[in-house]
Write an enzyme that holds these catalytic residues in place. Structure first.
Site, PDB file in Angstrom:
ATOM      1  N   ASP A  62      -5.096   6.232 -14.254  1.00 22.38           N
ATOM      2  CA  ASP A  62      -3.718   6.444 -13.819  1.00 22.38           C
ATOM      3  C   ASP A  62      -2.878   6.894 -15.012  1.00 22.38           C
ATOM      4  O   ASP A  62      -2.997   6.357 -16.114  1.00 22.38           O
ATOM      5  CB  ASP A  62      -3.149   5.153 -13.214  1.00 22.38           C
ATOM      6  CG  ASP A  62      -1.896   5.405 -12.409  1.00 22.38           C
ATOM      7  OD1 ASP A  62      -1.940   5.247 -11.180  1.00 22.38           O
ATOM      8  OD2 ASP A  62      -0.862   5.787 -13.010  1.00 22.38           O
ATOM      9  N   ILE A  63      -2.035   7.906 -14.789  1.00 22.16           N
ATOM     10  CA  ILE A  63      -1.222   8.468 -15.867  1.00 22.16           C
ATOM     11  C   ILE A  63      -0.148   7.477 -16.344  1.00 22.16           C
ATOM     12  O   ILE A  63       0.348   7.581 -17.460  1.00 22.16           O
ATOM     13  CB  ILE A  63      -0.579   9.804 -15.399  1.00 22.16           C
ATOM     14  CG1 ILE A  63      -0.271  10.709 -16.564  1.00 22.16           C
ATOM     15  CG2 ILE A  63       0.627   9.574 -14.522  1.00 22.16           C
ATOM     16  CD1 ILE A  63       0.067  12.145 -16.161  1.00 22.16           C
ATOM     17  N   ASN A  77      -1.547   1.547  -1.455  1.00 19.74           N
ATOM     18  CA  ASN A  77      -0.175   1.580  -0.961  1.00 19.74           C
ATOM     19  C   ASN A  77      -0.193   2.478   0.278  1.00 19.74           C
ATOM     20  O   ASN A  77      -0.852   3.524   0.284  1.00 19.74           O
ATOM     21  CB  ASN A  77       0.772   2.160  -2.018  1.00 19.74           C
ATOM     22  CG  ASN A  77       0.894   1.236  -3.223  1.00 19.74           C
ATOM     23  OD1 ASN A  77       0.845   0.020  -3.078  1.00 19.74           O
ATOM     24  ND2 ASN A  77       1.034   1.812  -4.397  1.00 19.74           N
ATOM     25  N   GLU A 121       3.335   7.168  -3.362  1.00 18.34           N
ATOM     26  CA  GLU A 121       4.017   8.378  -3.845  1.00 18.34           C
ATOM     27  C   GLU A 121       3.199   9.626  -3.560  1.00 18.34           C
ATOM     28  O   GLU A 121       3.753  10.685  -3.279  1.00 18.34           O
ATOM     29  CB  GLU A 121       4.252   8.278  -5.360  1.00 18.34           C
ATOM     30  CG  GLU A 121       5.329   7.279  -5.735  1.00 18.34           C
ATOM     31  CD  GLU A 121       5.395   7.062  -7.230  1.00 18.34           C
ATOM     32  OE1 GLU A 121       4.820   7.856  -7.995  1.00 18.34           O
ATOM     33  OE2 GLU A 121       6.030   6.071  -7.627  1.00 18.34           O
ATOM     34  N   VAL A 122       1.882   9.502  -3.707  1.00 22.61           N
ATOM     35  CA  VAL A 122       1.014  10.666  -3.519  1.00 22.61           C
ATOM     36  C   VAL A 122       0.338  10.534  -2.155  1.00 22.61           C
ATOM     37  O   VAL A 122      -0.388   9.568  -1.901  1.00 22.61           O
ATOM     38  CB  VAL A 122      -0.047  10.762  -4.647  1.00 22.61           C
ATOM     39  CG1 VAL A 122      -0.935  11.983  -4.426  1.00 22.61           C
ATOM     40  CG2 VAL A 122       0.629  10.813  -6.019  1.00 22.61           C
ATOM     41  N   HIS A 138      -5.738   6.869  -2.088  1.00 20.92           N
ATOM     42  CA  HIS A 138      -6.357   6.503  -3.365  1.00 20.92           C
ATOM     43  C   HIS A 138      -6.336   4.995  -3.475  1.00 20.92           C
ATOM     44  O   HIS A 138      -5.348   4.342  -3.150  1.00 20.92           O
ATOM     45  CB  HIS A 138      -5.621   7.145  -4.547  1.00 20.92           C
ATOM     46  CG  HIS A 138      -4.140   6.996  -4.485  1.00 20.92           C
ATOM     47  ND1 HIS A 138      -3.353   7.769  -3.659  1.00 20.92           N
ATOM     48  CD2 HIS A 138      -3.313   6.150  -5.123  1.00 20.92           C
ATOM     49  CE1 HIS A 138      -2.095   7.412  -3.796  1.00 20.92           C
ATOM     50  NE2 HIS A 138      -2.039   6.418  -4.664  1.00 20.92           N
ATOM     51  N   HIS A 186      -6.278   1.860  -5.814  1.00 25.53           N
ATOM     52  CA  HIS A 186      -5.932   1.449  -7.176  1.00 25.53           C
ATOM     53  C   HIS A 186      -6.908   0.350  -7.620  1.00 25.53           C
ATOM     54  O   HIS A 186      -7.179  -0.583  -6.857  1.00 25.53           O
ATOM     55  CB  HIS A 186      -4.524   0.863  -7.229  1.00 25.53           C
ATOM     56  CG  HIS A 186      -3.414   1.840  -6.999  1.00 25.53           C
ATOM     57  ND1 HIS A 186      -2.678   2.389  -8.021  1.00 25.53           N
ATOM     58  CD2 HIS A 186      -2.908   2.352  -5.856  1.00 25.53           C
ATOM     59  CE1 HIS A 186      -1.762   3.194  -7.525  1.00 25.53           C
ATOM     60  NE2 HIS A 186      -1.871   3.194  -6.211  1.00 25.53           N
TER      61      HIS A 186
HETATM   62  P1  5GP Z   1       0.863   5.543  -5.232  1.00 28.07           P
HETATM   63  O1  5GP Z   1       2.225   5.099  -5.631  1.00 28.07           O
HETATM   64  O2  5GP Z   1       0.904   6.830  -4.432  1.00 28.07           O
HETATM   65  O3  5GP Z   1       0.038   4.471  -4.591  1.00 28.07           O
HETATM   66  O4  5GP Z   1       0.102   5.852  -6.571  1.00 28.07           O
HETATM   67  C1  5GP Z   1       0.127   7.099  -7.188  1.00 28.07           C
HETATM   68  C2  5GP Z   1      -0.357   6.873  -8.590  1.00 28.07           C
HETATM   69  O5  5GP Z   1      -0.731   8.111  -9.112  1.00 28.07           O
HETATM   70  C3  5GP Z   1       0.720   6.287  -9.503  1.00 28.07           C
HETATM   71  O6  5GP Z   1       0.245   5.065 -10.038  1.00 28.07           O
HETATM   72  C4  5GP Z   1       0.916   7.358 -10.553  1.00 28.07           C
HETATM   73  O7  5GP Z   1       1.111   6.846 -11.836  1.00 28.07           O
HETATM   74  C5  5GP Z   1      -0.363   8.183 -10.466  1.00 28.07           C
HETATM   75  N1  5GP Z   1      -0.200   9.580 -10.763  1.00 28.07           N
HETATM   76  C6  5GP Z   1       0.761  10.423 -10.282  1.00 28.07           C
HETATM   77  N2  5GP Z   1       0.593  11.658 -10.761  1.00 28.07           N
HETATM   78  C7  5GP Z   1      -0.516  11.610 -11.544  1.00 28.07           C
HETATM   79  C8  5GP Z   1      -1.211  12.593 -12.327  1.00 28.07           C
HETATM   80  O8  5GP Z   1      -0.845  13.765 -12.385  1.00 28.07           O
HETATM   81  N3  5GP Z   1      -2.311  12.170 -13.011  1.00 28.07           N
HETATM   82  C9  5GP Z   1      -2.754  10.885 -12.946  1.00 28.07           C
HETATM   83  N4  5GP Z   1      -3.848  10.591 -13.670  1.00 28.07           N
HETATM   84  N5  5GP Z   1      -2.129   9.938 -12.234  1.00 28.07           N
HETATM   85  C10 5GP Z   1      -1.020  10.298 -11.542  1.00 28.07           C
END
Ligand code: 5GP
Length: 104
Positions: free
Chosen positions: A28-29, A84, A92-93, A97, A99
């Site tokens: 995760d970034i 999530n 967010e994405v 995915h 975690h």
């Molecule tokens: P969500 O909030 O959708 O469950 O998690 C999305 C995750 O993707 C977040 O923890 C965020 O830090 C990670 N993320 C978003 N954009 C990128 C990216 O471009 N590269 C990587 N490695 N992680 C990302």
């Protein structure tokens, strides 16, 4: 196309921990723990609410990969796995995915 598909296609760089035909694992970034990985199916499925019966094997594979990666990174003593679901659920994405977090 989601940001994760761009990562899978190598259009955006990321730290890849594992990859096979169906799944990719990246760091995760913006890590929320010492180890914070994302286990991502290559198939674009927006949210867990969108999974179909035909996806059940793929979803199971995410957990199987998670277990193996946790073992290989020596964090298998304890870790957390979560999805999530939906914007209000912190997603967010819109590409499912899993975690994996551990502070070992
Ligand atoms: P969500 O909030 O959708 O469950 O998690 C999305 C995750 O993707 C977040 O923890 C965020 O830090 C990670 N993320 C978003 N954009 C990128 C990216 O471009 N590269 C990587 N490695 N992680 C990302």
């Amino acid at each position: 196309m989601t940001i994760f598909t761009k990562i899978i296609n190598r259009e955006i760089p990321s730290e890849i921990i594992f990859e096979n035909e169906k799944v990719i694992v990246i760091k995760d970034i913006n890590p929320q723990a010492k180890t914070h990985l994302l286990i991502i199916p290559k198939k674009e499925i927006p949210t867990i609410n969108d999974i179909q019966e035909e996806d059940t094997e793929l979803i199971a594979e995410l957990f199987f990969v998670a277990k193996n990666v946790a073992k290989n990174l020596w964090v298998s003593d304890w870790y957390k796995l979560h999805f999530n679901v939906g914007e209000k659920g912190g997603q967010e994405v819109m590409h499912i995915h899993l975690h994996l977090l551990s502070n070992i």
